[in-house]
Design a protein around this motif. Structure first.
Motif, short mmCIF file in Angstrom:
data_model
loop_
_atom_site.label_atom_id
_atom_site.label_comp_id
_atom_site.label_asym_id
_atom_site.label_seq_id
_atom_site.Cartn_x
_atom_site.Cartn_y
_atom_site.Cartn_z
N ASN A 172 0.97 -1.22 -0.05
CA ASN A 172 0.06 0.15 -0.09
C ASN A 172 0.93 1.39 0.13
O ASN A 172 0.42 2.31 -0.68
CB ASN A 172 -0.95 0.13 1.20
CG ASN A 172 -2.10 -0.70 1.06
OD1 ASN A 172 -2.81 -0.88 0.05
ND2 ASN A 172 -2.44 -1.89 2.00
N HIS A 173 1.81 1.21 0.75
CA HIS A 173 2.80 2.49 0.95
C HIS A 173 3.46 2.61 -0.56
O HIS A 173 3.82 3.77 -0.99
CB HIS A 173 3.67 2.32 2.03
CG HIS A 173 4.80 3.35 1.89
ND1 HIS A 173 4.63 4.56 2.65
CD2 HIS A 173 6.04 3.32 1.63
CE1 HIS A 173 5.55 5.30 2.72
NE2 HIS A 173 6.65 4.59 1.89
N ASP A 208 -2.98 3.17 -8.21
CA ASP A 208 -3.48 1.83 -7.69
C ASP A 208 -2.75 1.02 -7.53
O ASP A 208 -1.72 0.79 -8.57
CB ASP A 208 -4.84 1.63 -8.53
CG ASP A 208 -5.87 2.55 -8.29
OD1 ASP A 208 -5.89 3.30 -7.09
OD2 ASP A 208 -6.80 2.78 -9.06
N ILE A 209 -2.94 -0.02 -6.99
CA ILE A 209 -1.94 -1.44 -6.99
C ILE A 209 -2.34 -1.96 -8.18
O ILE A 209 -3.50 -2.72 -8.19
CB ILE A 209 -2.10 -1.95 -5.73
CG1 ILE A 209 -1.91 -1.29 -4.53
CG2 ILE A 209 -1.12 -3.64 -5.73
CD1 ILE A 209 -2.09 -1.88 -3.10
N PRO A 210 -1.36 -2.56 -9.06
CA PRO A 210 -1.69 -3.40 -10.23
C PRO A 210 -1.94 -4.96 -9.77
O PRO A 210 -1.42 -5.36 -8.86
CB PRO A 210 -0.43 -3.32 -11.04
CG PRO A 210 0.18 -2.07 -10.67
CD PRO A 210 -0.12 -1.89 -9.31
N SER A 226 10.72 -9.66 -0.02
CA SER A 226 11.76 -8.95 0.31
C SER A 226 11.94 -7.29 0.12
O SER A 226 12.27 -6.62 0.95
CB SER A 226 13.09 -9.49 -0.40
OG SER A 226 13.36 -10.87 0.29
N PHE A 227 11.42 -7.10 -1.16
CA PHE A 227 11.26 -5.50 -1.60
C PHE A 227 10.25 -4.95 -0.63
O PHE A 227 10.49 -3.88 -0.09
CB PHE A 227 10.80 -5.73 -2.77
CG PHE A 227 10.52 -4.04 -3.35
CD1 PHE A 227 11.57 -3.13 -3.56
CD2 PHE A 227 9.29 -3.97 -3.71
CE1 PHE A 227 11.44 -1.84 -4.02
CE2 PHE A 227 9.12 -2.69 -4.27
CZ PHE A 227 10.02 -1.56 -4.41
N LEU A 228 9.00 -5.45 -0.18
CA LEU A 228 8.07 -4.82 0.60
C LEU A 228 8.36 -4.69 1.94
O LEU A 228 7.97 -3.75 2.69
CB LEU A 228 6.68 -5.51 0.23
CG LEU A 228 6.29 -5.63 -0.89
CD1 LEU A 228 4.93 -6.35 -0.93
CD2 LEU A 228 5.88 -4.04 -1.63
#
Length: 992
Positions: free
Chosen positions: A247-248, A257-259, A312-314
């Motif tokens: 979300n961030h 928006d989140i794809p 890992s990225f999030l």
């Protein structure tokens, strides 16, 4: 029946310099003699236990491990665990014996009383402590007629070699060792033992039958548990953190928006993590990375395949969006081949220890450990040690070894390749030396610490393996990394990266000089100025791009984005280098031919060339309908040439490809094509992540060159070659470099004698006193303290030397400071300060410390030497290893412009009859294949250094005219060797 029986107190080379028995040799001996079981008991340590257990078991020899304790009175107690519980006891005892405090015999007895029980067989020659050991089964050798001597070598023939080792250990000669070492500690024949110790064989068999132990039989994973807030289940907390991160990322950073692609990818990854039970692992890594970021410790953007994970990225473990770069999670964590995740993290190297300390405090002193390494003896060290023991003249030793350009661990290899050494090995007086060398090579000499690995356990490590006291109060495993995962311990790699320290220092300098505080994530990744300096080959100091070969590739590729940098670093390796011309030609000419058009989406980003492992996986998925998990397994098999598996899976691939509307011929062609690339393909996740580090440094170089070079210079103190190179370059940016001075530029920069400092108001870099070879930090620290105490320290010579009396300023470091120009602040030349040393020290000795400064006899009326620029330049070369103020070769070039010299840094391949003006820094004479003398000569000018070859036909005429530290006009022709410009010396045009 065998001539030998298994004996208890067999020492190995892991009791450093106290045995010649290598584990491989011990097991080979047992196989040859048909022994069904073997004992292994080091003294107080258990370094080789895991290796011994694994290798003996592999050869169907039952390993009986134990722990021997040699007491101060020379008596021995040996503890043999019957089972896993007993093994845990001896691990604890060995750990206690290798803690920071050496235990007395009485304390050892107390420890044994506390730790051992019926799960241990205790074999001892101590008579008066039988009631001391609780429920342990005690076999007293004095009562049972058991052979209990220590064995330190296999054969009687090794006794002489062991005397050599004994001499080495005790710092004596072989003759002295022959007088002192009289006992026999070889592995004796069974009839010799049984005649004197008749119960030895029966007791040995009894112990063997009593022991049921496999140290590798547990499926338990001793991964620490992450305690989430409110005791939330680990996976639930992980999922919550990931959703918050997603979300961030899109609401605050992408502003969109989140794809669905991201939601689907996250769900896929979380499902695999939940099934494999690795949530705690991710949360632990996330936690210590977050700790580093909170404490302003620079963390790398990612390393290895972990950068392919969206989780890992999030969690901000990595900072590279894997979907943006088409990175694959299955390359990192394969649901069809479950192995432990391997998240390696880079931290700035000067603060890595703080992160380890955080883990130590959080999880407990006995739950966190570094990993031991063993530094083995190679040929050079073994040969020098053996020669010292046999009292061979060290000048001769140096002569014999100086031709070695590399060290050897294989004794046979050195005799095959090194003619001079082979000749000496056959000389009678050297035969025992070389036999000792052969025994020493490959033996561990001492322990070290794994550069990155850390173990974090959910249980006291001493119950799982033996540990020892390590650096900074943090414990260390006694087993090396090869055996940890099999006993349930998971290695996490926390690496220190110098380039991140450089980046942190640049950021701090920018903040100080420009009042700008910005994050690396805000740096524009498409900055034209940055790519311009890369395309121009201005790559000095840029991570992974600094070598001449990489620089040339960056120029030829005309890099213009992160993907180009990643491709360059992936191609510039043995194997893939063959594809560089095709890659460059396709990229620059925009003509790409594909093995099949259906592969365009996968291959066009790399211009038709397979650069990455991920591309192999994607092709296997697209054409052969393999899942990405299976594709990763096939890719690995291709790389390792697992022929049987490859044959079966190839049929499956072609069959599936035909169903996908590929012809059998086309499917076979695609398979054969990707197979040749699989062993060369690089990990794209790693390549992309590390390209960020190189790009950041290039961006700083383009926009903040002074801060960039200041940080670079601080990172290469003690490396004259790189320091000189950076100083030359920084001057091209119009930045003045000021040589070290005892007087800081401003009071607020009193610590600048330790590190370089750039002042934007003056556009100057002030070099530190640490640049001077021989000036130690203790002296600089003392000088700093004197600066703080006395505001009038630099009023004149009198003040300085009065306050510095008895403060570490001696005649040696005075001379170094004078030659470096560090006293120039008092208005005298280097030569004058050097010439007046005795006078100044006489005056210092006459100072009366009971009188104030104004009542002292003043240091004045120095004898002033006439300025000699050449001598003063040579002083700089002597104390720095290079020139700072003025390079005399620059002057020589101007004076000899008639010869039209070319700067060394402007030489390119295949230049003929070109003149250079430079100084010879080294000459190395060797024999050519016809046994004639030839030479390699290193020459430098005011721009760069070049290596010149002087062939025998030419060297015969020039050898007496070439002198080290002399200047010449030289005629050369250039060539390229290993991607470096080198030359052939044709003639000395003129000595100057």
């Amino acid at each position: 029946m065998s001539n030998f029986i298994p004996l208890i107190n067999v020492r190995s080379v892991y009791n450093f310099q106290e045995s010649l028995i290598k584990i491989n040799d011990y097991i080979s001996f047992a196989k040859k003699e048909g022994l069904e079981y073997l004992f292994y008991c080091e003294n107080k340590t258990m370094y080789g236990v895991a290796e011994f257990f694994k290798k003996a078991s592999k050869e169907n020899i039952k390993p009986i491990i134990g722990l021997s304790i040699e007491l101060d009175d020379k008596k021995i107690i040996t503890l043999i665990p019957k089972n896993k519980k007993g093994y845990g006891h001896i691990c604890l005892i060995s750990s206690q014996l290798n803690d920071e405090v050496k235990l007395s015999d009485d304390k050892i007895y107390d420890l044994l009383k506390e730790c051992i029980d019926k799960n241990i067989i205790l074999v001892t020659n101590v008579d008066d402590k039988n009631d001391f050991f609780n429920d342990a089964e005690i076999l007293n050798t004095n009562e049972k007629n058991i052979f209990f001597n220590t064995v330190r070598y296999i054969s009687d023939d090794d006794k002489e070699h062991y005397r050599g080792l004994f001499a080495l250990k005790n710092g004596i000669t072989i003759n002295e060792a022959n007088d002192l070492y009289k006992i026999n500690e070889s592995y004796p024949f069974s009839d010799e033992i049984l005649e004197v110790f008749p119960e030895t064989e029966n007791v040995g068999k009894y112990i063997c039958d009593s022991v049921e132990l496999d140290i590798f039989d547990s499926n338990e994973k001793h991964m620490a548990k992450f305690i989430a807030p409110d005791n939330m289940p680990s996976f639930s907390y992980l999922k919550q953190k990931c959703l918050a991160g997603l979300n961030h990322y899109f609401r605050n950073i992408k502003n969109s928006d989140i794809p669905n692609e991201y939601i689907e990818r996250l769900n896929t990854e979380l499902n695999v993590i939940e099934k494999t039970g690795f949530a705690d692992y991710f949360l632990i890594v996330h936690d210590y990375v977050a700790y580093a970021r909170r404490n302003d410790i620079i963390v790398g953007p990612g390393r290895g395949s972990a950068a392919g994970s969206l989780v890992s990225f999030l969690l901000r473990i990595t900072t590279v969006d894997p979907i943006e770069y088409n990175l694959l999670f299955e390359r990192f964590l394969n649901p069809e081949r479950i192995t432990m995740p391997d998240i390696d993290i880079d931290f700035q190297d000067n603060r890595r220890d703080e992160v380890i300390e955080y883990l130590f405090e959080k999880y407990g002193r006995y739950n966190v450990a570094t990993i031991v390494t063993y530094q083995t003896i190679a040929f050079k060290s073994a040969f020098r040690d053996a020669c010292r023991v046999y009292q061979i003249d060290m000048e001769l030793v140096n002569l014999i070894t100086k031709s070695l350009t590399e060290d050897y661990l294989a004794f046979e290899e050195i005799l095959k390749t090194q003619k001079l050494i082979k000749e000496y090995s056959e000389k009678e007086e050297f035969i025992p030396i070389f036999k000792l060398v052969e025994k020493l090579i490959g033996c561990p000499r001492q322990t070290g610490t794994h550069a990155a690995g850390i173990i974090i356990s959910d249980v006291d490590l001493r119950t799982v393996l033996p540990i020892r006291q390590g650096l900074n109060g943090i414990y260390q495993t006694q087993f090396d990394m090869n055996y940890l995962e099999e006993i349930g311990l998971i290695k996490m790699d926390l690496l220190g990266l110098r380039n991140l320290t450089t980046i942190k220092e640049i950021l701090d300098l920018i903040k100080t000089n420009h009042k700008k505080d910005f994050s690396l994530s805000k740096i524009d990744l498409n900055d034209a100025k940055t790519f311009k300096i890369l395309r121009e080959g201005n790559t000095t100091g840029i991570f992974q791009l600094e070598s001449q070969g990489m620089t040339n590739l960056i120029i030829d590729m005309k890099v213009n984005n992160i993907n180009d940098i990643a491709a360059a670093s992936s191609l510039y390796r043995p194997g893939p280098q063959e594809m560089i011309p095709e890659y460059i030609n396709n990229k620059n000419n925009r003509r790409v031919s594909l093995v099949d058009k259906s592969l365009a989406k996968i291959l066009l980003p790399t211009y038709g060339v397979i650069v990455y492992q991920e591309q192999v996986m994607q092709i296997l998925q697209l054409v052969g309908n393999f899942s990405l998990g299976k594709a990763d397994i096939v890719r690995r098999a291709m790389g390792k040439k697992q022929i049987d598996y490859m044959i079966s899976v190839k049929d499956e691939f072609i069959s599936n490809a035909i169903k996908n509307n590929y012809s059998e011929e086309k499917a076979s062609a695609i398979w054969n094509w990707i197979e040749q690339f699989a062993k060369y393909g690089f990990n794209k996740s790693h390549a992309i992540a590390y390209s960020y580090i190189g790009y950041w440094l290039a961006w700083f170089k383009a926009h903040y060159p002074a801060e960039f070079y200041t940080a670079l210079l601080n990172g290469v103190m003690g490396n004259p070659s790189k320091t000189s190179k950076y100083i030359k370059e920084v001057k091209h940016f119009g930045i003045e470099v000021i040589k070290p001075s005892v007087k800081p530029p401003y009071n607020k920069f009193e610590k600048t004698r330790i590190k370089s400092v750039y002042t934007s108001s003056e556009n100057r870099i002030y070099m530190p006193l640490t640049l001077i070879k021989g000036i130690g930090r203790d002296f600089i620290t003392t000088l700093n303290n004197v600066v703080d105490e006395h505001e009038d320290l630099f009023n004149d010579l009198n003040s300085f030397f009065f306050y510095m009396k008895n403060k570490g300023l001696n005649e040696s470091n005075y001379t170094l400071l004078a030659k470096a120009g560090s006293f120039d602040c008092f208005g005298y030349t280097k030569s004058t300060m050097v010439a007046n040393k005795d006078f100044i020290f006489s005056a210092m000795m006459a100072f009366n410390e009971n009188l104030p400064l104004e009542k002292q006899t003043k240091i004045e009326n120095l004898f002033e030497e006439q300025l000699n620029e050449e001598m003063e330049s040579n002083y700089e070369k002597e104390v720095f290893g290079f020139y700072i103020s003025a390079n005399p070769i620059t002057k020589l070039k101007n004076e000899n412009a008639y010869f039209k010299p070319t700067d060394i840094n402007k030489l390119v391949e295949n230049m003929f009859d070109v003149n250079i003006i430079g100084q010879v820094s080294s000459i190395r004479i060797i024999k050519d294949k016809n046994q004639n003398n030839m030479a390699f000569v290193t020459v430098f000018d005011d721009t760069e250094t070049i290596d010149l070859t002087v062939f025998a036909s030419n060297f015969e005429n020039l050898q007496y005219d070439l002198v080290v530290n002399k200047n010449y006009v030289l005629k050369i022709k250039t060539q390229k060797y290993k991607n470096k410009i080198t030359g052939i010396l044709e003639n000395i045009v003129k000595p100057i």
